[in-house]
Enzyme design. Structure first.
Site, PDB file in Angstrom:
ATOM      1  N   SER A 159      -8.830  26.337 -26.354  1.00 57.50           N
ATOM      2  CA  SER A 159      -9.234  25.015 -26.890  1.00 57.50           C
ATOM      3  C   SER A 159     -10.600  24.812 -26.470  1.00 57.50           C
ATOM      4  CB  SER A 159      -8.405  23.967 -26.598  1.00 57.50           C
ATOM      5  OG  SER A 159      -8.659  23.373 -25.507  1.00 57.50           O
ATOM      6  N   TYR A 184      -5.309  20.328 -17.889  1.00 57.34           N
ATOM      7  CA  TYR A 184      -5.107  20.999 -19.349  1.00 57.34           C
ATOM      8  C   TYR A 184      -6.342  21.677 -19.354  1.00 57.34           C
ATOM      9  CZ  TYR A 184      -5.017  21.688 -24.366  1.00 57.34           C
ATOM     10  OH  TYR A 184      -5.285  22.524 -25.746  1.00 57.34           O
TER      11      TYR A 184
END
Length: 312
Positions: A159, A184
């Protein structure tokens, strides 16, 4: 996997769909594995690959949900896999190897985001364990099948959160204070560094690896976020409608990972970080190489698996 005789792919970008990326590409006879390939970006990826003729195996933690989501798509199979459980990873890989099918495409798509603090395995932080360690172990255990037919493409879904890779080497599992977004981001950093190092190690065997930023997509990946959080961030309105102009549909979000897995222009490339159907960055500088090597060594130590060294 040789795709150099397939059509070119100029003109793809952020608005392209997975189906458009595969237009004119025949994947008949190819075998693909898509983790989490029954929901969100994974489902769009599975549909596109199957429509192009590939046989697709979808490993899933919730096999009943996966079979229901994939019902009616020809050439798709489901098998059990829990990426947070190394025993499950080993058992799944053993079943694939026992079947004797060479793997042409492996898309490490499954993942979790901004989850509350959860411990799995030997006390590992769940986002790092699921998003990275499980996929690391899976690739290394599947290595004989990935190299059986002259090579394969491995795509790791990252990402934008990991574009500047940072691993908290002193506290990888957040034992001294947990932040769900920092965890994350670390897991996505690990995905990028893993792809870069896998490509470096695997290219002699014909295995090329890429990491992918799919962009802004509303999918079940956001299941750990409350509506209030997403409204406050300006992602959606009170009715759940996407507000940011950057948001795309799942099939658009899936385009880049499908492109990285099949593009003929990438037949002699690898290691890159891709978005909008283009390689936008490589991680081959000295600092990145050092971090990628250190992450590989740590992952091998934690999982006990290393296709390029000693393993259990």
């Amino acid at each position: 996997m040789t795709l150099s005789d397939q059509p070119d792919d100029l003109g793809f970008g952020i608005d392209s769909t997975a189906t458009e990326v595969l237009a004119g590409i025949d994947l008949s006879g190819r075998f693909a594995i898509v983790t989490g390939g029954y929901s969100g970006l994974g489902l769009a990826t599975t549909r596109a690959l199957a429509a192009a003729g590939a046989r697709v195996l979808v490993p899933a933690r919730r096999t009943d949900v996966a079979r229901e989501a994939l019902a009616g798509i020809p050439g798709v199979e489901v098998d059990e896999l829990d990426l947070a459980d190394l025993g499950s990873v080993r058992n799944f890989a053993d079943r694939v190897l026992d079947a004797g099918r060479p793997i042409d495409i492996l898309i490490n798509n499954a993942g979790i985001m901004a989850a509350p603090l959860t411990r799995v395995g030997e006390g590992w932080e769940a986002q790092f364990a699921t998003n990275h360690l499980g996929h690391y172990a899976l690739v290394n255990r599947l290595w004989p099948a990935l190299t059986a037919d002259g090579g394969a493409r491995v795509v790791v879904l990252a990402s934008g959160a990991g574009e500047t890779p940072r691993i908290n080497w002193d506290d990888v599992h957040f034992e001294n204070g947990y932040d769900k977004w920092a965890a994350y981001s670390q897991s996505k950093s690990a995905n990028i560094l893993f792809a870069a190092e896998l490509d470096r190690l695997g290219r002699a065997a014909g295995v090329r690896a890429f990491s992918v930023n799919p962009g802004y997509i509303l999918t079940p990946l956001q299941r750990h976020l409350s509506k209030e959080e997403m409204v406050g961030a300006g992602w959606i309105d009170e009715n759940g409608t996407a507000l940011l102009p950057e948001f795309r549909a799942p099939e658009q979000g899936a385009a880049t990972q499908v492109w990285a897995a099949t593009s003929p222009r990438l037949a002699d490339a690898g290691g890159g970080y891709c978005q909008a159907c283009a390689v936008v960055r490589t991680f081959d500088g000295p600092a990145d190489r050092e971090a990628a090597e250190r992450l590989w060594a740590l992952s091998a130590e934690l999982t006990g698996v290393d296709a390029f060294g000693k393993s259990e």
